[in-house]
Design a protein around this motif. Sequence first.
Motif, PDB file in Angstrom:
ATOM      1  N   TRP A  25       0.819  -1.211   0.000  1.00  0.00           N
ATOM      2  CA  TRP A  25       0.000   0.000   0.000  1.00  0.00           C
ATOM      3  C   TRP A  25       0.852   1.259   0.000  1.00  0.00           C
ATOM      4  CZ3 TRP A  25      -3.773  -1.753   4.444  1.00  0.00           C
ATOM      5  CH2 TRP A  25      -4.600  -2.762   3.943  1.00  0.00           C
ATOM      6  N   LYS A  26       0.313   2.313  -0.621  1.00  0.00           N
ATOM      7  CA  LYS A  26       0.926   3.628  -0.629  1.00  0.00           C
ATOM      8  C   LYS A  26       0.280   4.494   0.450  1.00  0.00           C
ATOM      9  CE  LYS A  26       3.244   2.338  -4.249  1.00  0.00           C
ATOM     10  NZ  LYS A  26       4.667   1.941  -4.133  1.00  0.00           N
ATOM     11  N   ASN A  27       0.833   5.709   0.631  1.00  0.00           N
ATOM     12  CA  ASN A  27       0.321   6.599   1.669  1.00  0.00           C
ATOM     13  C   ASN A  27      -1.166   6.872   1.484  1.00  0.00           C
ATOM     14  OD1 ASN A  27       1.168   8.512   3.977  1.00  0.00           O
ATOM     15  ND2 ASN A  27       0.045   9.869   2.619  1.00  0.00           N
ATOM     16  N   ARG A  28      -1.603   7.037   0.222  1.00  0.00           N
ATOM     17  CA  ARG A  28      -3.022   7.326  -0.030  1.00  0.00           C
ATOM     18  C   ARG A  28      -3.904   6.169   0.413  1.00  0.00           C
ATOM     19  NH1 ARG A  28      -5.944  10.802  -3.350  1.00  0.00           N
ATOM     20  NH2 ARG A  28      -8.144  10.489  -2.898  1.00  0.00           N
ATOM     21  N   ASP A  29      -3.397   4.937   0.256  1.00  0.00           N
ATOM     22  CA  ASP A  29      -4.178   3.777   0.698  1.00  0.00           C
ATOM     23  C   ASP A  29      -4.402   3.814   2.207  1.00  0.00           C
ATOM     24  OD1 ASP A  29      -4.388   2.460  -1.884  1.00  0.00           O
ATOM     25  OD2 ASP A  29      -2.258   2.022  -1.689  1.00  0.00           O
ATOM     26  N   ASP A  32      -6.979   6.371   3.045  1.00  0.00           N
ATOM     27  CA  ASP A  32      -8.324   5.855   2.752  1.00  0.00           C
ATOM     28  C   ASP A  32      -8.772   4.843   3.804  1.00  0.00           C
ATOM     29  OD1 ASP A  32      -8.289   7.417   0.516  1.00  0.00           O
ATOM     30  OD2 ASP A  32      -7.993   5.777  -0.908  1.00  0.00           O
ATOM     31  N   LEU A  33      -7.845   3.988   4.248  1.00  0.00           N
ATOM     32  CA  LEU A  33      -8.190   3.004   5.277  1.00  0.00           C
ATOM     33  C   LEU A  33      -8.546   3.698   6.585  1.00  0.00           C
ATOM     34  CD1 LEU A  33      -8.477   0.114   6.282  1.00  0.00           C
ATOM     35  CD2 LEU A  33      -6.015   0.102   6.751  1.00  0.00           C
ATOM     36  N   SER A  34      -7.752   4.709   6.972  1.00  0.00           N
ATOM     37  CA  SER A  34      -8.056   5.461   8.193  1.00  0.00           C
ATOM     38  C   SER A  34      -9.450   6.063   8.120  1.00  0.00           C
ATOM     39  CB  SER A  34      -7.015   6.569   8.393  1.00  0.00           C
ATOM     40  OG  SER A  34      -7.333   7.374   9.500  1.00  0.00           O
ATOM     41  N   PHE A  35      -9.786   6.620   6.960  1.00  0.00           N
ATOM     42  CA  PHE A  35     -11.117   7.214   6.765  1.00  0.00           C
ATOM     43  C   PHE A  35     -12.211   6.153   6.861  1.00  0.00           C
ATOM     44  CE2 PHE A  35     -14.555   8.054   3.720  1.00  0.00           C
ATOM     45  CZ  PHE A  35     -15.068   9.225   4.239  1.00  0.00           C
ATOM     46  N   SER A  36     -11.987   5.008   6.191  1.00  0.00           N
ATOM     47  CA  SER A  36     -12.997   3.950   6.173  1.00  0.00           C
ATOM     48  C   SER A  36     -13.249   3.388   7.565  1.00  0.00           C
ATOM     49  CB  SER A  36     -12.545   2.830   5.217  1.00  0.00           C
ATOM     50  OG  SER A  36     -13.538   1.848   5.087  1.00  0.00           O
ATOM     51  N   VAL A  37     -12.169   3.159   8.334  1.00  0.00           N
ATOM     52  CA  VAL A  37     -12.314   2.645   9.702  1.00  0.00           C
ATOM     53  C   VAL A  37     -13.057   3.662  10.562  1.00  0.00           C
ATOM     54  CG1 VAL A  37     -11.066   1.967  11.782  1.00  0.00           C
ATOM     55  CG2 VAL A  37     -10.276   1.169   9.550  1.00  0.00           C
ATOM     56  N   LEU A  44     -10.738   6.861  15.282  1.00  0.00           N
ATOM     57  CA  LEU A  44      -9.767   7.403  14.338  1.00  0.00           C
ATOM     58  C   LEU A  44      -8.394   6.808  14.630  1.00  0.00           C
ATOM     59  CD1 LEU A  44      -9.048   9.329  12.052  1.00  0.00           C
ATOM     60  CD2 LEU A  44      -8.692  11.122  13.771  1.00  0.00           C
ATOM     61  N   ILE A  45      -7.870   6.012  13.697  1.00  0.00           N
ATOM     62  CA  ILE A  45      -6.521   5.456  13.792  1.00  0.00           C
ATOM     63  C   ILE A  45      -5.656   6.224  12.814  1.00  0.00           C
ATOM     64  CG2 ILE A  45      -5.097   3.388  13.610  1.00  0.00           C
ATOM     65  CD1 ILE A  45      -7.606   1.714  14.005  1.00  0.00           C
ATOM     66  N   SER A  46      -4.591   6.824  13.297  1.00  0.00           N
ATOM     67  CA  SER A  46      -3.770   7.679  12.447  1.00  0.00           C
ATOM     68  C   SER A  46      -3.082   6.880  11.355  1.00  0.00           C
ATOM     69  CB  SER A  46      -2.717   8.413  13.287  1.00  0.00           C
ATOM     70  OG  SER A  46      -1.722   7.511  13.738  1.00  0.00           O
ATOM     71  N   VAL A  47      -2.729   7.571  10.269  1.00  0.00           N
ATOM     72  CA  VAL A  47      -2.001   6.947   9.162  1.00  0.00           C
ATOM     73  C   VAL A  47      -0.677   6.386   9.652  1.00  0.00           C
ATOM     74  CG1 VAL A  47      -0.845   7.421   6.960  1.00  0.00           C
ATOM     75  CG2 VAL A  47      -3.117   8.376   7.408  1.00  0.00           C
ATOM     76  N   ALA A  48       0.008   7.135  10.532  1.00  0.00           N
ATOM     77  CA  ALA A  48       1.293   6.679  11.060  1.00  0.00           C
ATOM     78  C   ALA A  48       1.152   5.364  11.817  1.00  0.00           C
ATOM     79  CB  ALA A  48       1.897   7.749  11.964  1.00  0.00           C
ATOM     80  N   THR A  49       0.085   5.245  12.616  1.00  0.00           N
ATOM     81  CA  THR A  49      -0.139   4.010  13.374  1.00  0.00           C
ATOM     82  C   THR A  49      -0.432   2.844  12.439  1.00  0.00           C
ATOM     83  OG1 THR A  49      -0.960   5.211  15.305  1.00  0.00           O
ATOM     84  CG2 THR A  49      -1.599   2.903  15.116  1.00  0.00           C
TER      85      THR A  49
END
Length: 408
Positions: A25-29, A32-37, A44-49
């Motif tokens: 996965w790339k950063n955009r993925d 998108d996953l953070s948003f979907s969750v 809210l789970i951060s992209v970094a996590t």
Amino acid sequence: MNKDITRQILKQVEKKFNRGRGVNWKNRDFEDLSFSVHQQTKVLISVATLKRIFGKVKTDANYSPQESTLEALANYTEFDFTTNPKKSSVKYIWYLVPLLIIVIGFFYTISFDNNKTLIKNSPIQATIQLVKTEGNCPTTAYFDLEIQETQDSVFIDFGDNSEFHQVNHQKAISHFYAYPGQFEAKLRSRGEVIARSDKILVKTNGWQAFTYYYFGDYNAETRKRYYPVPLEKAVKSNVFHVSPKTISSLGIDTTEIISVRLDNYKKTGINGDLFTYKARLKTSSFWPAVRCYSTYVVVVGTSGEISFKFVGEGCSTYSSYGISEIKRTGLEEDLSSLVVNRNEWFDVEITNQSKNVQLLVNNKEVFAGEYKNSIGEIVGTTVEFHGSGSVDHVKLFVEKECVFDKDF
């Protein structure tokens, strides 16, 4: 948590997200996953996590995600990680079915469903009772807890996207609610909700505005904060708009992605299945690091809500709507009708006639739908911007009775 179970959860996330293996996965993925969750679980789970969990960022050999984070991912996938992942044990399950039916029937007969009792079929007997609240937003809520002795970890989810708190042996606890709205505290264990509190209404003193960091690692204390914005600093030429200069004066780094929200929450006693909502809005025209600007409007009831998220051109995957029990996002449905021109004002009109909802944008119908479960009595409304947008007026009324009305 058992590493085998963790791997099972991540596999289920990959399967549901349907974008191949997480290591590719790339950063955009991950965004998108953070948003979907967040959309599905309200956590809210951060992209970094997420990057750490899926091995995109180097971590210590002993790194283990917080159990509350894994529970959120499990809830997102609806994967039951209490099940033993070893295939060899599956054949024994059928021998236990009759016994399980008897046990479940027993607990069903002794349990009843309010804020002081065990949830039906819960694996652990526990209760969480809302004792009182103190103050209008911000608000502190006080709870009494009863939890049977157990070796399993028990967490409390306060319903406001804050970090889960472990509470196995506590008898009482309080929580600070930083922003307005209606919330429900839940006790969780092994990914299941085992007890619920009464609803917590965090009221405002009329219209109130807040700004906060949209993304952020929960390890950074400042990123959990909601910064109140004095309305006298946010209204100019009869328009509500919080300028970057004003936001910076509050102590926020304006090179980061932020959100601005305008709220009014109170008890109204008004039927939420019969109202008209009108607003004139303008999405943010520019904010550093933001490509997909959005404007979110919501009417909240005691039992549900009506909400629409408008986005700029090319960003309909991030749009969404909710009408009581029905919730959809642009990830799973064509919501291009919720795309608006971010450089122009647009008029929103939501009409709810006995659970039949119609949405007009600039006097054109862009949505119509119906729901079954009542949203209860109206308790509040929110307008929120990704970046900092503008509001000319907001009005919510039932026939001739005005519930919320603000012409800036």
